[in-house]
Design a protein around this motif. Structure first.
Motif, short mmCIF file in Angstrom:
data_model
loop_
_atom_site.label_atom_id
_atom_site.label_comp_id
_atom_site.label_asym_id
_atom_site.label_seq_id
_atom_site.Cartn_x
_atom_site.Cartn_y
_atom_site.Cartn_z
N VAL A 147 0.83 -1.20 0.00
CA VAL A 147 0.00 0.00 0.00
C VAL A 147 0.87 1.26 0.00
N VAL A 148 1.93 1.18 0.78
CA VAL A 148 2.84 2.32 0.84
C VAL A 148 3.40 2.60 -0.55
N ALA A 149 3.78 1.52 -1.20
CA ALA A 149 4.35 1.67 -2.53
C ALA A 149 3.35 2.33 -3.48
N GLU A 150 2.11 1.93 -3.30
CA GLU A 150 1.08 2.48 -4.17
C GLU A 150 0.98 3.99 -4.02
N THR A 151 0.92 4.42 -2.77
CA THR A 151 0.84 5.86 -2.54
C THR A 151 2.05 6.56 -3.11
N ALA A 152 3.19 5.89 -3.01
CA ALA A 152 4.41 6.50 -3.53
C ALA A 152 4.32 6.70 -5.04
N ASP A 153 3.71 5.74 -5.70
CA ASP A 153 3.58 5.87 -7.14
C ASP A 153 2.72 7.07 -7.52
N GLU A 154 1.66 7.22 -6.77
CA GLU A 154 0.80 8.37 -7.02
C GLU A 154 1.58 9.68 -6.85
N ALA A 155 2.54 9.64 -5.90
CA ALA A 155 3.25 10.85 -5.56
C ALA A 155 3.94 11.47 -6.76
N SER A 156 4.40 10.60 -7.64
CA SER A 156 5.18 11.14 -8.75
C SER A 156 4.35 12.09 -9.60
N THR A 157 3.05 11.88 -9.58
CA THR A 157 2.22 12.77 -10.38
C THR A 157 1.77 13.98 -9.57
N GLU A 158 1.96 13.92 -8.28
CA GLU A 158 1.48 15.02 -7.43
C GLU A 158 2.55 16.07 -7.21
N THR A 159 2.31 16.89 -6.17
CA THR A 159 3.16 18.06 -5.96
C THR A 159 4.60 17.72 -5.60
N GLY A 160 4.84 16.52 -5.17
CA GLY A 160 6.19 16.19 -4.71
C GLY A 160 6.22 16.18 -3.20
N ASP A 161 7.18 15.46 -2.65
CA ASP A 161 7.19 15.25 -1.21
C ASP A 161 8.38 15.94 -0.57
N TRP A 162 8.22 16.13 0.73
CA TRP A 162 9.31 16.67 1.52
C TRP A 162 10.29 15.55 1.83
N HIS A 163 11.51 15.94 2.10
CA HIS A 163 12.42 14.94 2.64
C HIS A 163 12.89 15.41 4.01
N ILE A 164 12.73 14.53 4.98
CA ILE A 164 13.14 14.87 6.33
C ILE A 164 14.20 13.89 6.77
N SER A 165 15.30 14.44 7.25
CA SER A 165 16.38 13.59 7.71
C SER A 165 16.57 13.84 9.19
N LEU A 166 16.51 12.76 9.96
CA LEU A 166 16.60 12.91 11.41
C LEU A 166 17.71 12.05 11.96
N ARG A 167 18.56 12.65 12.80
CA ARG A 167 19.53 11.86 13.58
C ARG A 167 19.35 12.30 15.01
N PHE A 168 18.81 11.41 15.81
CA PHE A 168 18.51 11.82 17.18
C PHE A 168 19.75 11.77 18.05
N GLY A 169 19.84 12.70 18.98
CA GLY A 169 20.97 12.77 19.90
C GLY A 169 20.87 11.65 20.92
N ARG A 170 22.01 11.33 21.53
CA ARG A 170 22.06 10.21 22.47
C ARG A 170 21.11 10.39 23.65
N SER A 171 20.95 11.64 24.08
CA SER A 171 20.24 11.86 25.35
C SER A 171 18.73 12.00 25.19
#
Lengths: 775, 117
Positions: A147-171
């Protein structure tokens, strides 16, 4: 910040936001076209939802989410903003407040609350019939990867997605935050299209500390929210994690920069980005190749970005706009951080200490004068001035504008007018008037009662109003201003005014007034403050049960204030509350009577005049003085407090020191001791001509009335730290507190409002029945 | 919270019960590592049926166990994940990473409603 603290902050902030939301809603009613207002409502709901999500307060999140959806549509102009909308959202606002209260009380969401949530959600959905836009549903995509893949396919025709990169600190975990909670929160206003969880930082088994956080996420995210909203999701963890947010359609160069900054292993991260669906293989190849070529050509990394920008032809205007927005956001934050929340107890303690400081400084002042050392005198006077400044600034800390309290009445007026079926408008003026926080807190209830009373009894029904030639809607006015050291708060209405005859008839019936008495207008109107007094023919649940007005008066008296009524039949009435600006420290005027000292609040002192024997004679024992053609009633404090006479006057001249402060004569303020100065110059002559010591009159004013206080000596200004009298002295007339002088002696603070009132009412009674004259 | 080593169906298993979170992580880590290292057979099962709540700390431990098993050359599988576990795995798209079936035999595959109290 531990979790309890954070939750407390959440509760406080949510309450503030809800206040703002209610305020905005009430103003929308008047100007439905104002986009700022609906935005403010939306933002409040959105922020509360966001913070609630961080704490896992699902009932709050779910409910607020539904409200937010309707608000989003209203903001987009898809829904009409009408009275129905405002009424519904006021209920939503109230319910959110209930939810927040439940959170504050330990998060007990019982059936009653959830039923109410459900009821309101149904109504919200009915209001917004097209339903919730699918992509805003806070549900997770189903756990199946297909299902996730499906939504991703739709995305290519839509506005485009954000990319969020997270690296959490140790504490992060130790600080009480769960990275997963942030992901969950993201799903409340968007969809996680793809996510790659990174365990790369997991240390060796022995070094692995189960309570530290080693997680990282690369997320491809679809939302209609803006960057600020996404950043806002990570507000609590901003200092504790590496967060990179790349907007949709970001330039490849940005990904290149991002890849370089995040990881030494560029290829790997690039692959992750492809797995996330953020970059295509082609794009990554292009980026890496371009970079490699540039490096081979011996150029620095810096120009690569530019080349790529040129390749992708990104408009500089877009970048500029983004920068501007971020800058504005930053400035906004700056404004917030210049305010500090301080515990009120700490402030009280601070003010108490300053009170002690003032007393101590008065003592030093006195010793300096006695010692007569010029250097010491100068140092003492400098210190005295600084202490005064410190006092003023400390008291200023407690000052709050009354506007916020007034604004609460918008809602009260709106609700009550609906309830009793009268159209009533509220006008507010003087909202910027400042007064002590403690006073503001304590005045809110009496004020509510007065407002309700005015609406219920004061303002007539529409047909009566029209018959009297007034507009059909009633007007209630709240006003505040400063007046000689007090703050005046007025509640006025343009209703029928108080009915003198009816009040009097009721009072006679109840035996409060004897049938043959002819009380003054003021006395009659003040009867409505008697316990259990009501002239209302109809009793309803607002007022009219005779409970309340006496409580109002008692509350105001407890604040050392007073209330009076001004009313014109057929035109309306005004309830005028007068309160002291502060309850702690005042500028006082010290006077001596016999062997005692008294303080008169300096703000109420108008002037000081001599009481000559001629004037005493001229008054024919009627306790009145002719002050430049004006009749001024006066009180002899010596008689009032039954003080013994000072030793014989002739002896007294050499005996000044017995007064404790008597030797302060030489250092008195120039302005206030004129009368005495003249007295000293003429000493010999005065003694010969008038062997009786002359008295002084301190002319005081309160609520527009003047009176004279006859005292023996004027001792000048004095910083007065007000101490309350003990319970034993409660109800003692003429005294409102005491203070400690520099000598360690006690001076009583005169209750000027009480004294002025006493003279005024004496006056009336005297005209009516001279035999009641107080002896 | 109690963690027992049981052997349903002959496969050595370690069961995590109750909270699988920061509050229990420090105590669970040595037990999980030991269970994986000292397992008698080739296949190691960790039973997640009784996990009421799982957070990032729990997730990390799962990753650690997987790596530990790989290092020891054993086949680790997480069995009977509870709704709370499935919810988190779905959120992080890790179901296939941990080779956990999308729905388990112990019932409701939908994300568990978290209790706010």
């Amino acid at each position: 910040m531990n979790l309890d603290e954070a939750l407390k902050t959440f509760v406080i902030e949510s309450r503030e936001l809800l206040e703002g939301m209610e305020d905005a809603l009430l103003r929308i009613e008047q100007s439905p076209g104002d986009a700022d207002l609906i935005n403010a409502v939306f933002r409040a709901a959105h922020t509360i939802k966001g913070s609630a999500g961080l704490f896992g307060l699902d009932p709050v999140v779910e409910f607020t989410h539904n409200a937010e959806n309707v608000l989003a549509r209203a903001r987009a102009g898809e829904l009409p903003i009408n009275a129905e909308f405002v009424a519904l959202f006021l209920e939503v606002c109230d319910h959110m407040r209930t939810l927040v209260d439940r959170v504050a009380n330990g998060g007990d969401f019982d059936v009653e609350v959830s039923d109410r949530s459900h009821e309101l959600v149904v109504r919200l959905q009915a209001f917004s019939p097209a339903g919730i836009p699918a992509e805003q549903k806070p549900m997770l995509p189903s756990s199946s990867p297909d299902v996730v893949a499906e939504t991703a396919d739709e995305a290519s025709t839509e506005t485009g997605d954000w990319h969020i990169s997270l690296r959490f600190g140790r504490s992060v975990l130790k600080n009480g935050m769960d990275p997963l909670a942030f992901l969950r929160y993201l799903t409340t206003f968007g969809t996680i299209v793809r996510i790659v969880t990174l365990f790369d930082d997991l240390p060796e088994t022995d070094a692995f500390d189960a309570e530290e956080c080693y997680l990282g996420f690369e997320i491809s995210y679809r939302t209609d929210a803006d960057k600020a909203a996404i950043e806002g999701a990570f507000e609590f963890v901003r200092d504790d994690a590496q967060i990179r947010i790349l907007p949709p359609h970001s330039k490849i160069s940005e990904y290149v920069d991002f890849i370089q900054s995040m990881s030494p292993d560029e290829i790997k991260l690039g692959e992750i980005l492809i797995r996330c669906g953020t970059l295509t293989q082609n794009e990554l190849d292009t980026a890496l190749r371009t970079q490699a070529e540039e490096e081979a050509a011996g150029e620095a990394h810096h120009p690569i970005g530019e080349v790529l920008v040129a390749q992708r032809t990104v408009s500089p205007a877009v970048v500029d706009a983004a920068l501007q927005k971020q800058k504005a956001l930053k400035e906004n934050r700056g404004g917030d951080s210049s305010m500090i929340r301080v515990n009120a107890d700490k402030l009280d303690e601070h003010i108490n200490l300053i009170g002690e400081l003032i007393i101590a400084s008065a003592g030093i002042d006195l010793s300096a004068i006695k010692s007569g050392i010029p250097e010491l005198l100068e140092a003492a006077s400098v210190m005295k001035r600084l202490v005064e400044n410190v006092r003023d600034s400390a008291l200023q800390l407690r000052m709050v504008q009354i506007g916020a309290t007034f604004n609460k009445f918008q809602r009260v007026v709106r609700d009550v007018s609906k309830e009793i079926g009268k159209e009533i408008r509220l006008e507010i003026s003087g909202a910027e008037t400042e007064l002590d926080k403690t006073v503001i807190e304590k005045i809110s209830d009496p004020l509510t009662h007065l407002v309700r009373n005015s609406m219920d009894h004061g303002i007539e029904s529409a047909d009566v109003r029209l018959a009297r030639g007034k507009p059909a809607y009633g007007t209630l006015r709240l006003n505040a201003y400063h007046d000689s050291g007090s703050i005046v708060i007025e509640v006025s209405d343009d209703g029928g005014g108080l009915n003198r005859e009816r009040i009097l008839a009721k009072a006679i019936e109840r035996g409060l007034v004897k049938p043959d008495e002819l009380p003054s207008d003021d006395d009659v109107y003040n009867l409505i403050f008697e316990p259990g007094f009501s002239t209302a023919e109809q009793i309803n649940n607002l007022s009219g049960r005779g409970v309340g007005m006496d409580v109002v008066r008692r509350n105001i008296k407890d604040l050392r204030g007073s209330i009076d009524i001004e009313t014109t039949a057929g035109q309306g009435s005004t309830m005028r509350i007068r309160l002291p600006l502060t309850l702690a420290i005042i500028d006082g005027f010290l006077v001596g009577v016999g062997n005692s000292s008294f303080i008169v609040p300096l703000e109420m002192v108008v002037e000081c005049v001599e009481l000559t024997q001629e004037e005493v004679d001229a008054s024919h024992g009627r306790q009145h003085l002719n002050l430049r053609g004006e009749v001024l009633p006066f009180i002899r404090l010596k008689e009032l407090f039954d003080l013994p006479d000072v030793p014989p006057p002739a002896e007294n001249e050499d005996d000044d020191d017995d007064f404790g402060l008597g030797n302060a004569d030489g250092t008195r303020d120039e302005g206030t001791s004129t009368a005495n100065a003249r007295y000293e110059v003429d000493e010999e002559l005065a003694f010969l001509l008038q062997p009786v010591k002359r008295e002084n009159v301190v002319v005081v004013t309160y609520a527009g009335k003047r009176a004279g206080l006859v005292v023996d000596e004027l001792l000048g200004e004095h910083q007065t730290v007000i101490r309350p009298l003990g319970a034993v002295f409660n109800g003692m007339e003429g005294i409102s507190g005491f203070t400690i002088l520099g000598t360690g002696r006690v001076a009583l603070i005169l209750d000027v409002p009480g004294l002025v009132r006493r003279v005024a009412s004496d006056d009336v009674r005297k005209n009516r029945a001279p035999s009641t004259h107080r002896g | 919270m109690e963690n027992r080593i049981t052997s349903p169906g002959g496969t050595p298993a370690f069961a995590v019960e109750g909270e699988f979170t920061i509050f229990s992580a420090a105590a669970l880590k040595p037990e999980i590592v030991a269970a994986v290292r000292n397992a008698a057979g080739q296949a190691v099962e960790i039973d997640l049926a009784q996990v009421s709540e799982i957070d990032s700390a729990g997730l990390q431990l799962m990753a650690l166990a997987k790596r530990e098993a790989a290092a020891a050359g054993r086949d680790l599988s997480f069995v009977r994940p509870s709704a709370a576990v499935l919810d988190v795995l779905a959120l992080c798209d890790l179901a296939s990473f941990f080779d956990v079936p999308a729905s388990s035999d112990n019932g409701d595959p939908r994300p568990a409603q978290r209790d706010p109290s």
